[in-house]
Design a protein around this motif. Structure first.
Motif, PDB file in Angstrom:
ATOM      1  N   ILE A  24       0.854  -1.193   0.000  1.00 56.18           N
ATOM      2  CA  ILE A  24       0.000   0.000   0.000  1.00 56.18           C
ATOM      3  C   ILE A  24       0.886   1.238   0.000  1.00 56.18           C
ATOM      4  O   ILE A  24       1.805   1.359   0.822  1.00 56.18           O
ATOM      5  CB  ILE A  24      -0.943   0.010   1.219  1.00 56.18           C
ATOM      6  N   ASP A  25       0.618   2.135  -0.937  1.00 54.89           N
ATOM      7  CA  ASP A  25       1.334   3.420  -1.007  1.00 54.89           C
ATOM      8  C   ASP A  25       2.843   3.236  -1.120  1.00 54.89           C
ATOM      9  O   ASP A  25       3.627   3.946  -0.507  1.00 54.89           O
ATOM     10  CB  ASP A  25       0.990   4.280   0.213  1.00 54.89           C
ATOM     11  N   ALA A  62      -5.732   1.283   1.012  1.00 54.64           N
ATOM     12  CA  ALA A  62      -5.215   1.083  -0.347  1.00 54.64           C
ATOM     13  C   ALA A  62      -5.939   1.986  -1.350  1.00 54.64           C
ATOM     14  O   ALA A  62      -5.305   2.603  -2.224  1.00 54.64           O
ATOM     15  CB  ALA A  62      -5.363  -0.383  -0.751  1.00 54.64           C
ATOM     16  N   ALA A  65      -4.813   5.548  -0.887  1.00 55.85           N
ATOM     17  CA  ALA A  65      -3.485   5.759  -1.490  1.00 55.85           C
ATOM     18  C   ALA A  65      -3.596   5.927  -3.000  1.00 55.85           C
ATOM     19  O   ALA A  65      -2.942   6.797  -3.602  1.00 55.85           O
ATOM     20  CB  ALA A  65      -2.569   4.585  -1.145  1.00 55.85           C
ATOM     21  N   VAL A 179      -5.937  -0.593  -7.438  1.00 54.94           N
ATOM     22  CA  VAL A 179      -5.867  -1.490  -6.277  1.00 54.94           C
ATOM     23  C   VAL A 179      -6.221  -2.875  -6.809  1.00 54.94           C
ATOM     24  O   VAL A 179      -7.317  -3.087  -7.327  1.00 54.94           O
ATOM     25  CB  VAL A 179      -6.852  -1.089  -5.163  1.00 54.94           C
ATOM     26  N   ALA A 194       4.821  -6.221  -7.024  1.00 54.26           N
ATOM     27  CA  ALA A 194       4.901  -4.994  -6.230  1.00 54.26           C
ATOM     28  C   ALA A 194       6.363  -4.566  -6.081  1.00 54.26           C
ATOM     29  O   ALA A 194       6.696  -3.377  -6.165  1.00 54.26           O
ATOM     30  CB  ALA A 194       4.264  -5.216  -4.859  1.00 54.26           C
ATOM     31  N   GLY A 205       1.534   4.540  -4.481  1.00 53.86           N
ATOM     32  CA  GLY A 205       0.079   4.645  -4.582  1.00 53.86           C
ATOM     33  C   GLY A 205      -0.491   4.387  -5.953  1.00 53.86           C
ATOM     34  O   GLY A 205      -1.696   4.189  -6.097  1.00 53.86           O
ATOM     35  N   ASN A 208      -1.379  -0.646  -5.942  1.00 52.41           N
ATOM     36  CA  ASN A 208      -1.493  -1.187  -4.588  1.00 52.41           C
ATOM     37  C   ASN A 208      -1.995  -2.620  -4.703  1.00 52.41           C
ATOM     38  O   ASN A 208      -2.860  -2.918  -5.527  1.00 52.41           O
ATOM     39  CB  ASN A 208      -2.479  -0.360  -3.766  1.00 52.41           C
TER      40      ASN A 208
END
Length: 474
Positions: A24-25, A62, A65, A179, A194, A205, A208
């Motif tokens: 996340i972010d 998420a 972000a 997301v 990721a 962001g 995510n």
């Protein structure tokens, strides 16, 4: 049949942590609610890692972000966004061996497929959509197409990294933020992706990743600040998502189940058709939405084709997914194996004749021998329901009209195949098949420049090609 010595790919190219958080972010973070779950290797039932399960608060974080990142990301010139996509594509190519081994460990598919099919296509999709990022005004969607906003994307377990690429690449190219929720049984390649995003220095962001089971996906789909939902998976879950999204103003694209007909006419090259049939239903253990799970063969060549098909199936090698000689890997989960087993038992009870080649199944893990059913009618459940495993139903026909009628006699409409030496017959039959993709004298061929999607209960919207941009443009 040749005896092949084992040719295992090394596991040492993948370094697995014991546990993984949510992405996340731009950072990995433990779940604040929802706990953890274990992801296992379906070939051995060995636990690979513990993974965070995102609850509502985690999904909120998420989405928030992604919303914060949207303004800056969407304001970038297309040529700047393209640089990030090109960078991601190159890193995927550089890390392709590591990612292919990881995918086979977590999913159960043969390394030959993840190495030679999945990974090259993943990189190709990012390269392809990088090329579109600065040309959106010429894509045919108006002179100044705008991104929609935050995309909530839910993907299945059969092609974890490839489905991620199908979703994320066009979303980023068009200026949206994402997301993404990977499937519960195959979260690892998304979490490694990721890390690819961090390596490519993608702004925090923009992408995510929230892991978890169906509840996590449901929170994401229903989130009030998600502007666009994209889902690939079962028709049953697709219906639920359509009900959730109805009346909210969210954009929705669905790529759902299939029960594709692979039609072989009497003038088709039999050996070539047999290869296409095997590729159509036994590739990735039949865990393919567009798998050619119904073989429609013209009566006059049915016997010859079946003999050839059985000979070819007898050469398929089932076993360790990391062995480079393996053709058929492990079934992805115990739940999926139970469904395949149940439907094949029903096929036998309904009077269809079952055949599998002599095949030794490993003691541990989830395995199912490649299987064909003959004497199948359109009333059989195995001819109507998506089995999503290495199981082929064989039906016969006499005339092209009968073949078309049988092929279309399904609530699904994702794909189909036509095998004949006559170009005129290919065009005439393809024109009448109610399927989103029709392959001629081949099957399961994908290209990032070519759109893919279905009709009827196989969903709506297209992924891939210029058409794949439309789902992410306002």
């Amino acid at each position: 049949m040749f005896e092949y010595a084992p040719a295992p790919e090394s596991r040492s190219v993948v370094s697995l942590d014991s546990s993984y958080g949510l992405f996340i972010d731009g950072a990995f973070d433990p779940a604040r609610e929802g706990g953890t779950f274990k992801t296992v290797n379906p070939a051995s039932e060995e636990v690979l890692a513990e993974v965070a399960s995102a609850g509502p608060e985690d999904v909120d974080r998420a989405v928030a972000a992604a919303r914060r990142a949207f303004g800056q990301w969407s304001a970038l010139p297309g040529s700047e966004r393209a640089k990030y996509l090109f960078r991601i594509a190159r890193i995927i190519q550089e890390r392709s061996r590591e990612l292919a081994v990881l995918e086979s460990l977590d999913n159960g598919k043969p390394i030959r497929e993840s190495r030679d099919v999945d990974l090259p296509l993943v990189a190709a999709h990012f390269f392809y959509y990088a090329g579109w990022a600065d040309k959106l005004a010429y894509a045919g969607f108006g002179p100044d197409p705008r991104p929609i906003g935050v995309a909530g994307q839910v993907i299945p377990w059969n092609f974890p990294l490839l489905m991620l690429a199908w979703k994320i690449a066009p979303a980023l190219a068009t200026g949206n933020t994402v997301v993404l929720k990977p499937a519960e049984t195959t979260p690892l390649s998304a979490l490694f992706f990721a890390d690819v995003c961090r390596q490519a220095e993608l702004p925090p962001g923009v992408v995510n990743i929230v892991t978890g089971a169906g509840d996590t996906g449901a929170y994401l789909v229903a989130h009030p600040d998600v502007d666009k939902v994209a889902f690939t998976g079962s028709t049953e879950v697709g219906r639920e998502i359509a009900r959730t999204v109805a009346g909210t103003g969210k954009r929705l694209s669905l790529e759902l189940g299939g029960k594709a007909a692979n039609i072989v006419f009497d003038d088709a090259p039999i050996d070539q058709a047999v290869e296409g049939i095997v590729n159509g239903i036994f590739f990735n253990q039949g865990h393919v939405c567009c798998a050619g799970s119904r073989l429609l063969v013209q009566e006059s060549v049915a016997q010859e084709l079946l003999e050839s098909l059985k000979r070819r199936m007898s050469t398929l090698r089932l076993g360790d997914p990391l062995d480079k000689n393996t053709d058929i890997g492990a079934i992805n989960s115990a739940a999926q194996l139970a469904r395949i087993t149940e439907l094949t038992e029903i096929g036998g009870q309904e009077g269809a004749e079952r055949w599998s080649p002599a095949c030794e199944l490993p003691d541990r893990g989830f395995w199912f021998a490649p299987t064909i059913f003959t004497g199948v009618t359109q009333a059989h459940r195995i001819a109507r329901e998506e089995i999503f495993g290495p199981v082929l139903s064989v039906l016969t026909f006499r005339t092209p009209a009968e073949a078309i009628e049988k092929a279309n006699n399904t609530p699904y409409g994702l794909s189909a195949g036509v095998w004949t030496e006559k170009g005129s017959q290919i065009l005439a039959v393809a024109d009448k098949l109610r399927a989103g993709v029709v392959w001629a004298n081949t099957f399961n061929k994908f290209d990032p420049a070519s759109p893919f999607g279905g009709y009827k209960e196989s969903g709506y919207g297209r992924e891939g090609g210029r058409h794949g941009l439309e789902a992410y443009l306002a």
